[in-house]
Enzyme design. Structure first.
Site, PDB file in Angstrom:
ATOM      1  N   HIS A  57       0.599  -1.604   0.279  1.00  0.00           N
ATOM      2  CA  HIS A  57       0.162   0.202  -0.383  1.00  0.00           C
ATOM      3  C   HIS A  57       1.204   1.603  -0.222  1.00  0.00           C
ATOM      4  O   HIS A  57       1.724   1.460   0.607  1.00  0.00           O
ATOM      5  CB  HIS A  57      -0.581   0.110   1.361  1.00  0.00           C
ATOM      6  CG  HIS A  57      -2.177   1.014   0.971  1.00  0.00           C
ATOM      7  ND1 HIS A  57      -3.073   1.072   0.548  1.00  0.00           N
ATOM      8  CD2 HIS A  57      -1.693   2.173   2.065  1.00  0.00           C
ATOM      9  CE1 HIS A  57      -3.545   2.284   0.846  1.00  0.00           C
ATOM     10  NE2 HIS A  57      -3.008   3.102   2.009  1.00  0.00           N
ATOM     11  N   GLU A  60       0.416   5.903   7.593  1.00  0.00           N
ATOM     12  CA  GLU A  60      -0.687   5.443   7.696  1.00  0.00           C
ATOM     13  C   GLU A  60      -2.082   6.217   7.116  1.00  0.00           C
ATOM     14  O   GLU A  60      -1.728   6.846   6.248  1.00  0.00           O
ATOM     15  CB  GLU A  60      -1.311   5.492   9.386  1.00  0.00           C
ATOM     16  CG  GLU A  60      -0.753   5.189   9.826  1.00  0.00           C
ATOM     17  CD  GLU A  60      -0.696   5.699  11.311  1.00  0.00           C
ATOM     18  OE1 GLU A  60      -1.446   6.533  11.799  1.00  0.00           O
ATOM     19  OE2 GLU A  60       0.361   5.632  12.598  1.00  0.00           O
ATOM     20  N   LYS A  93      -0.692  10.773   1.839  1.00  0.00           N
ATOM     21  CA  LYS A  93      -0.052  10.254   0.343  1.00  0.00           C
ATOM     22  C   LYS A  93      -0.353  10.993  -0.674  1.00  0.00           C
ATOM     23  O   LYS A  93       1.132  11.584  -1.223  1.00  0.00           O
ATOM     24  CB  LYS A  93      -0.020   8.809   0.776  1.00  0.00           C
ATOM     25  CG  LYS A  93       1.003   8.292   1.947  1.00  0.00           C
ATOM     26  CD  LYS A  93       0.442   6.671   2.014  1.00  0.00           C
ATOM     27  CE  LYS A  93      -0.960   5.863   1.682  1.00  0.00           C
ATOM     28  NZ  LYS A  93      -1.549   6.562   3.066  1.00  0.00           N
ATOM     29  N   SER A  94      -1.138  10.832  -1.279  1.00  0.00           N
ATOM     30  CA  SER A  94      -1.623  11.239  -2.229  1.00  0.00           C
ATOM     31  C   SER A  94      -1.047  12.681  -2.652  1.00  0.00           C
ATOM     32  O   SER A  94      -0.858  13.029  -4.011  1.00  0.00           O
ATOM     33  CB  SER A  94      -3.367  11.164  -2.857  1.00  0.00           C
ATOM     34  OG  SER A  94      -3.439   9.514  -2.161  1.00  0.00           O
ATOM     35  N   ASP A 109      -2.145   3.654  -3.979  1.00  0.00           N
ATOM     36  CA  ASP A 109      -3.294   2.643  -3.421  1.00  0.00           C
ATOM     37  C   ASP A 109      -1.885   1.961  -3.387  1.00  0.00           C
ATOM     38  O   ASP A 109      -2.402   0.795  -2.614  1.00  0.00           O
ATOM     39  CB  ASP A 109      -4.544   2.707  -3.993  1.00  0.00           C
ATOM     40  CG  ASP A 109      -5.358   1.950  -2.951  1.00  0.00           C
ATOM     41  OD1 ASP A 109      -4.975   2.655  -1.287  1.00  0.00           O
ATOM     42  OD2 ASP A 109      -6.247   1.508  -3.145  1.00  0.00           O
ATOM     43  N   GLU A 146      -6.075   8.873  -7.069  1.00  0.00           N
ATOM     44  CA  GLU A 146      -6.749   8.939  -5.836  1.00  0.00           C
ATOM     45  C   GLU A 146      -6.907   9.800  -4.645  1.00  0.00           C
ATOM     46  O   GLU A 146      -6.000   9.520  -3.995  1.00  0.00           O
ATOM     47  CB  GLU A 146      -7.999   8.265  -5.175  1.00  0.00           C
ATOM     48  CG  GLU A 146      -9.165   8.743  -4.327  1.00  0.00           C
ATOM     49  CD  GLU A 146     -10.005   7.176  -3.647  1.00  0.00           C
ATOM     50  OE1 GLU A 146     -11.021   7.566  -2.758  1.00  0.00           O
ATOM     51  OE2 GLU A 146      -9.152   6.282  -3.546  1.00  0.00           O
ATOM     52  N   ARG A 169      15.417  11.426  16.654  1.00  0.00           N
ATOM     53  CA  ARG A 169      15.470  12.768  16.021  1.00  0.00           C
ATOM     54  C   ARG A 169      16.592  12.030  14.402  1.00  0.00           C
ATOM     55  O   ARG A 169      16.317  12.609  13.646  1.00  0.00           O
ATOM     56  CB  ARG A 169      15.846  13.459  16.669  1.00  0.00           C
ATOM     57  CG  ARG A 169      15.712  15.455  16.088  1.00  0.00           C
ATOM     58  CD  ARG A 169      16.173  15.895  16.746  1.00  0.00           C
ATOM     59  NE  ARG A 169      15.845  16.803  16.131  1.00  0.00           N
ATOM     60  CZ  ARG A 169      15.924  18.890  16.946  1.00  0.00           C
ATOM     61  NH1 ARG A 169      16.237  18.507  17.845  1.00  0.00           N
ATOM     62  NH2 ARG A 169      16.315  19.702  15.728  1.00  0.00           N
TER      63      ARG A 169
END
Length: 312
Positions: A142, A158, A163-164, A181, A206, A248
């Site tokens: 994914h 997540e 992301k898109s 996706d 999407e 970090r």
């Protein structure tokens, strides 16, 4: 025999031209199955390696010279081990004829013998690559696979982290979309993994609030790619996750194993006001430098050690 099984005839047809292959004997055994399903390709090819069974065996100048120096009794012992290991075939490299004792007994045991014009090392490398591809190890992941500055980058994280949206901004900055996706990855070589888009989702992205966007239609053909080789994973996390689970300033590079290969990974916390597209481009540029042997963290540690030494 399963339809996906790789036979000796299949392998011969795939590498015949590149290796200059021809049959010395045993062409009738073209249907011999090479067991690539449950083995790493490196376990299937060897320079006269008689310890592991079922390997394709390669005779080059060194192997032929070594075999020829042995007395007939030791030669027979090696041949007995070779035939007991049931290799799919023996490939005589560098245009050699092959030891007469080998050719004679191979005919008796119906063991296929092939000749290659290429060097033994070239034969080994080509077979490893071909067997890796034929092995067909695949996995679906994914995320969004992008071409960023010529590097295959998987944006993961997540749901709901953007992301898109990040992919859309990267596309608007001149980078290319491979898949959104669902990304299908295939191990195509000893150190290579290629990512593609399932046919159903080709060219589609999407974006929440906008729905499905046809990137090729909106931005043109240069905005999409058919496939890319995976080199970097950019993993988006919430700031709370970053603070609780990641350092970090990690002293060692992060990796994620995909299809048995370690892939470089950077973790980017998502927060209001952060330009994720610029951060992704910077991560790609930094990875390119690392691949060229320039390690900024190692250089910083070296500076720190020099300063401590000077102050003592």
């Amino acid at each position: 025999m399963p339809s996906s099984a790789l036979t000796l005839g299949d392998l011969f047809d795939q590498v015949r031209e590149s290796l200059g292959l021809s049959w010395i004997s045993g062409e009738a055994q073209r249907g011999t199955v090479i067991p690539v399903e449950n083995s790493e390709p490196s376990d299937l090819v060897g320079f006269l390696n008689l310890i592991h069974p079922s390997r394709l065996q390669v005779f080059g100048h060194a192997e032929t010279a070594y075999f020829s120096r042995l007395d007939p009794r030791r030669q027979q012992g090696i041949l007995n081990e070779l035939f007991a290991g049931a290799p799919p075939a023996v490939i005589v490299a560098e245009g050699l004829e092959g030891p007469p004792a080998l050719l004679e007994q191979a005919e008796r045991h119906r063991l296929p013998i092939l000749r290659s014009r290429s060097s033994a090392a070239t034969v080994i490398d080509t077979l490893l690559q071909t067997l890796s591809s034929s092995r067909g190890a695949t996995v679906s992941m994914h995320g969004v696979l992008m071409d960023v500055l010529g590097m295959g980058v998987l944006i993961s994280g997540e749901s709901g982290l953007g992301k898109s949206e990040l992919a859309l901004e990267l596309i608007s900055r001149g980078h290319g979309l491979v898949a959104d996706d669902v990304v299908e990855f295939t191990r195509t070589g000893p150190s290579a993994i290629d990512g593609r888009c399932p046919g159903l989702l080709q060219n589609l992205l999407e974006v929440r609030g906008l729905g499905l966007l046809d990137i090729k239609t909106i931005f043109g053909e240069t905005a999409v790619r058919r496939k890319m080789r995976l080199k970097l994973i950019v993993h988006l996390v919430r700031r709370s996750t970053m603070e609780s689970e990641y350092e970090r300033l990690p002293l060692e590079a992060l990796n994620q194993v995909v299809l048995g290969l370690p892939i470089r990974k950077v973790v980017v916390p998502v927060a209001a006001g952060r330009n994720l597209a610029v951060l992704t481009e910077a991560a790609v540029r930094s990875t390119i430098l690392q691949l060229r042997g320039i390690d900024t963290v190692a250089e910083f540690i070296s500076r720190q050690q020099r300063q401590i030494t000077e102050e003592q």
